[in-house]
Design a protein around this motif. Structure first.
Motif, PDB file in Angstrom:
ATOM      1  N   ILE A 195       0.841  -1.196   0.000  1.00  0.00           N
ATOM      2  CA  ILE A 195       0.000   0.000   0.000  1.00  0.00           C
ATOM      3  C   ILE A 195       0.880   1.251   0.000  1.00  0.00           C
ATOM      4  O   ILE A 195       2.077   1.184   0.306  1.00  0.00           O
ATOM      5  CB  ILE A 195      -0.931   0.043   1.226  1.00  0.00           C
ATOM      6  N   GLU A 196       0.273   2.377  -0.338  1.00  0.00           N
ATOM      7  CA  GLU A 196       0.934   3.671  -0.221  1.00  0.00           C
ATOM      8  C   GLU A 196       0.287   4.407   0.954  1.00  0.00           C
ATOM      9  O   GLU A 196      -0.741   5.046   0.815  1.00  0.00           O
ATOM     10  CB  GLU A 196       0.794   4.464  -1.518  1.00  0.00           C
ATOM     11  N   LYS A 197       0.892   4.252   2.126  1.00  0.00           N
ATOM     12  CA  LYS A 197       0.327   4.851   3.336  1.00  0.00           C
ATOM     13  C   LYS A 197       0.466   6.376   3.290  1.00  0.00           C
ATOM     14  O   LYS A 197       1.540   6.893   2.976  1.00  0.00           O
ATOM     15  CB  LYS A 197       1.052   4.296   4.573  1.00  0.00           C
ATOM     16  N   PRO A 198      -0.599   7.108   3.586  1.00  0.00           N
ATOM     17  CA  PRO A 198      -0.532   8.574   3.531  1.00  0.00           C
ATOM     18  C   PRO A 198       0.437   9.148   4.571  1.00  0.00           C
ATOM     19  O   PRO A 198       0.774   8.498   5.562  1.00  0.00           O
ATOM     20  CB  PRO A 198      -1.968   9.013   3.840  1.00  0.00           C
ATOM     21  N   ILE A 199       0.849  10.378   4.325  1.00  0.00           N
ATOM     22  CA  ILE A 199       1.635  11.146   5.291  1.00  0.00           C
ATOM     23  C   ILE A 199       0.823  12.388   5.633  1.00  0.00           C
ATOM     24  O   ILE A 199       0.361  13.102   4.737  1.00  0.00           O
ATOM     25  CB  ILE A 199       3.003  11.563   4.716  1.00  0.00           C
ATOM     26  N   TYR A 200       0.633  12.644   6.920  1.00  0.00           N
ATOM     27  CA  TYR A 200      -0.151  13.808   7.331  1.00  0.00           C
ATOM     28  C   TYR A 200       0.774  14.878   7.885  1.00  0.00           C
ATOM     29  O   TYR A 200       1.630  14.602   8.714  1.00  0.00           O
ATOM     30  CB  TYR A 200      -1.206  13.418   8.367  1.00  0.00           C
ATOM     31  N   ASP A 201       0.583  16.110   7.422  1.00  0.00           N
ATOM     32  CA  ASP A 201       1.395  17.248   7.861  1.00  0.00           C
ATOM     33  C   ASP A 201       0.644  17.959   8.984  1.00  0.00           C
ATOM     34  O   ASP A 201      -0.373  18.617   8.745  1.00  0.00           O
ATOM     35  CB  ASP A 201       1.633  18.205   6.687  1.00  0.00           C
ATOM     36  N   TYR A 202       1.161  17.829  10.210  1.00  0.00           N
ATOM     37  CA  TYR A 202       0.458  18.376  11.376  1.00  0.00           C
ATOM     38  C   TYR A 202       0.590  19.894  11.494  1.00  0.00           C
ATOM     39  O   TYR A 202      -0.191  20.528  12.207  1.00  0.00           O
ATOM     40  CB  TYR A 202       0.972  17.715  12.660  1.00  0.00           C
ATOM     41  N   GLU A 203       1.558  20.471  10.824  1.00  0.00           N
ATOM     42  CA  GLU A 203       1.693  21.926  10.868  1.00  0.00           C
ATOM     43  C   GLU A 203       0.785  22.599   9.843  1.00  0.00           C
ATOM     44  O   GLU A 203       0.239  23.670  10.093  1.00  0.00           O
ATOM     45  CB  GLU A 203       3.152  22.323  10.648  1.00  0.00           C
ATOM     46  N   LEU A 204       0.595  21.923   8.686  1.00  0.00           N
ATOM     47  CA  LEU A 204      -0.293  22.466   7.663  1.00  0.00           C
ATOM     48  C   LEU A 204      -1.726  21.950   7.796  1.00  0.00           C
ATOM     49  O   LEU A 204      -2.635  22.437   7.139  1.00  0.00           O
ATOM     50  CB  LEU A 204       0.247  22.123   6.266  1.00  0.00           C
ATOM     51  N   HIS A 205      -1.900  20.934   8.666  1.00  0.00           N
ATOM     52  CA  HIS A 205      -3.229  20.363   8.922  1.00  0.00           C
ATOM     53  C   HIS A 205      -3.876  19.800   7.662  1.00  0.00           C
ATOM     54  O   HIS A 205      -5.061  20.018   7.397  1.00  0.00           O
ATOM     55  CB  HIS A 205      -4.149  21.409   9.574  1.00  0.00           C
ATOM     56  N   THR A 206      -3.106  19.081   6.892  1.00  0.00           N
ATOM     57  CA  THR A 206      -3.658  18.391   5.732  1.00  0.00           C
ATOM     58  C   THR A 206      -2.711  17.279   5.297  1.00  0.00           C
ATOM     59  O   THR A 206      -1.570  17.182   5.786  1.00  0.00           O
ATOM     60  CB  THR A 206      -3.922  19.363   4.564  1.00  0.00           C
ATOM     61  N   ARG A 207      -3.169  16.466   4.373  1.00  0.00           N
ATOM     62  CA  ARG A 207      -2.375  15.338   3.897  1.00  0.00           C
ATOM     63  C   ARG A 207      -1.307  15.816   2.905  1.00  0.00           C
ATOM     64  O   ARG A 207      -1.547  16.722   2.113  1.00  0.00           O
ATOM     65  CB  ARG A 207      -3.305  14.323   3.230  1.00  0.00           C
ATOM     66  N   ASP A 208      -0.146  15.192   2.968  1.00  0.00           N
ATOM     67  CA  ASP A 208       0.913  15.448   1.995  1.00  0.00           C
ATOM     68  C   ASP A 208       0.547  14.698   0.720  1.00  0.00           C
ATOM     69  O   ASP A 208       0.635  13.471   0.664  1.00  0.00           O
ATOM     70  CB  ASP A 208       2.252  14.955   2.559  1.00  0.00           C
ATOM     71  N   LEU A 209       0.131  15.431  -0.288  1.00  0.00           N
ATOM     72  CA  LEU A 209      -0.351  14.803  -1.520  1.00  0.00           C
ATOM     73  C   LEU A 209       0.773  14.362  -2.451  1.00  0.00           C
ATOM     74  O   LEU A 209       0.538  13.654  -3.427  1.00  0.00           O
ATOM     75  CB  LEU A 209      -1.295  15.756  -2.258  1.00  0.00           C
ATOM     76  N   GLU A 210       1.993  14.791  -2.166  1.00  0.00           N
ATOM     77  CA  GLU A 210       3.115  14.468  -3.050  1.00  0.00           C
ATOM     78  C   GLU A 210       3.921  13.260  -2.560  1.00  0.00           C
ATOM     79  O   GLU A 210       4.697  12.688  -3.317  1.00  0.00           O
ATOM     80  CB  GLU A 210       4.042  15.679  -3.178  1.00  0.00           C
ATOM     81  N   ASN A 211       3.747  12.893  -1.305  1.00  0.00           N
ATOM     82  CA  ASN A 211       4.558  11.812  -0.736  1.00  0.00           C
ATOM     83  C   ASN A 211       3.688  10.810   0.014  1.00  0.00           C
ATOM     84  O   ASN A 211       2.676  11.171   0.625  1.00  0.00           O
ATOM     85  CB  ASN A 211       5.611  12.385   0.225  1.00  0.00           C
ATOM     86  N   THR A 212       4.110   9.549  -0.047  1.00  0.00           N
ATOM     87  CA  THR A 212       3.473   8.479   0.712  1.00  0.00           C
ATOM     88  C   THR A 212       4.575   7.551   1.230  1.00  0.00           C
ATOM     89  O   THR A 212       5.737   7.702   0.869  1.00  0.00           O
ATOM     90  CB  THR A 212       2.489   7.660  -0.158  1.00  0.00           C
ATOM     91  N   VAL A 213       4.192   6.593   2.054  1.00  0.00           N
ATOM     92  CA  VAL A 213       5.135   5.597   2.553  1.00  0.00           C
ATOM     93  C   VAL A 213       4.714   4.224   2.028  1.00  0.00           C
ATOM     94  O   VAL A 213       3.630   3.737   2.356  1.00  0.00           O
ATOM     95  CB  VAL A 213       5.170   5.577   4.091  1.00  0.00           C
ATOM     96  N   THR A 214       5.549   3.629   1.190  1.00  0.00           N
ATOM     97  CA  THR A 214       5.239   2.297   0.671  1.00  0.00           C
ATOM     98  C   THR A 214       5.361   1.282   1.796  1.00  0.00           C
ATOM     99  O   THR A 214       6.393   1.186   2.462  1.00  0.00           O
ATOM    100  CB  THR A 214       6.188   1.913  -0.472  1.00  0.00           C
ATOM    101  N   THR A 215       4.291   0.541   2.041  1.00  0.00           N
ATOM    102  CA  THR A 215       4.263  -0.449   3.121  1.00  0.00           C
ATOM    103  C   THR A 215       3.935  -1.809   2.528  1.00  0.00           C
ATOM    104  O   THR A 215       2.892  -1.978   1.887  1.00  0.00           O
ATOM    105  CB  THR A 215       3.215  -0.062   4.183  1.00  0.00           C
ATOM    106  N   GLU A 216       4.835  -2.756   2.724  1.00  0.00           N
ATOM    107  CA  GLU A 216       4.658  -4.097   2.171  1.00  0.00           C
ATOM    108  C   GLU A 216       3.767  -4.950   3.071  1.00  0.00           C
ATOM    109  O   GLU A 216       3.664  -4.719   4.274  1.00  0.00           O
ATOM    110  CB  GLU A 216       6.023  -4.780   2.017  1.00  0.00           C
ATOM    111  N   ALA A 217       3.125  -5.942   2.471  1.00  0.00           N
ATOM    112  CA  ALA A 217       2.310  -6.887   3.235  1.00  0.00           C
ATOM    113  C   ALA A 217       3.210  -7.708   4.162  1.00  0.00           C
ATOM    114  O   ALA A 217       4.310  -8.106   3.789  1.00  0.00           O
ATOM    115  CB  ALA A 217       1.562  -7.812   2.281  1.00  0.00           C
TER     116      ALA A 217
END
Length: 209
Positions: free
Chosen positions: A85-107
């Motif tokens: 999966i491409e796990k989202p990254i949340y930016d707590y200072e901007l209070h929204t999701r980072d739409l340009e980056n994700t974290v690849t997480t393997e099964a």
């Protein structure tokens, strides 16, 4: 992930500052890295890039509606099917999701889902094979929350306390504490309870073998 084994999904929940992350860390340190993945519910706050920064500040982040649980559930299903999966990254200072980056997480054979409201959502709750509630005193939890939000999220003491009183504590009383009745295991004192953590680790190792 070993194909002939069912993915074991473990939910770890509790109030803010209860020690959930410490419990997750203790478990992860005792399980081979190739066998375990951790999914944080905090990564699945809804994208708010369509809102102004001022409107994002008004969002109640301590309410179930703040989370994109549909995406989280979809990702858990994908992991159980052996897909990455491409796990989202949340930016707590901007209070929204980072739409340009994700974290690849393997099964993996073991997937830990960590978050304050993972038992509140019935569909999400039913995905969890083992449900763990980390139970810690309120005064200790608020102190940990203050330390974390100042150090990691660029907050002030006053803003953390105001948020705690207006949204965090009411949300805990309404959406978190009542749902510990669904937990299979309740761990008092959080990450300090080595006996309880050792029992969970033993259960996971049994699953792996």
């Amino acid at each position: 992930m070993t194909k002939d084994k069912k993915t074991l999904i473990i939910g770890i929940t509790g109030g803010t500052g209860s020690g959930k992350s410490t419990v997750c860390k203790s478990i992860k340190e005792n399980i081979p890295e190739e066998n375990i993945a951790i999914i944080e519910q905090d990564a699945y706050y809804k994208d708010q890039s369509h809102l102004s920064f001022e409107d994002r500040l008004k969002t109640n982040y301590d309410h179930p509606l703040a989370f994109d649980n549909k995406l989280l559930i979809k990702h858990l299903d994908m992991l159980c099917n052996g897909e990455s999966i491409e796990k989202p990254i949340y930016d707590y200072e901007l209070h929204t999701r980072d739409l340009e980056n994700t974290v690849t997480t393997e099964a993996k054979d073991i997937v830990i889902v960590e978050g304050i409201m993972i038992l509140e959502d019935e569909e999400l709750r039913n995905k969890l094979d083992i449900k763990i509630y980390v139970d810690t005193e309120d005064d200790l939890r608020i102190l940990r929350r203050i330390q974390r939000d100042i150090k990691e999220r660029g907050r002030t003491v006053d803003s953390v306390i105001e948020q705690y009183l207006t949204t965090v504590k009411p949300a805990h009383d309404q959406f978190i504490e009542p749902y510990k009745k669904y937990a299979d295991i309740i761990i008092p004192e959080g990450g300090q309870n080595e006996v309880a953590i050792d029992m969970v680790i033993a259960r996971i190792k049994t699953q792996l073998h």
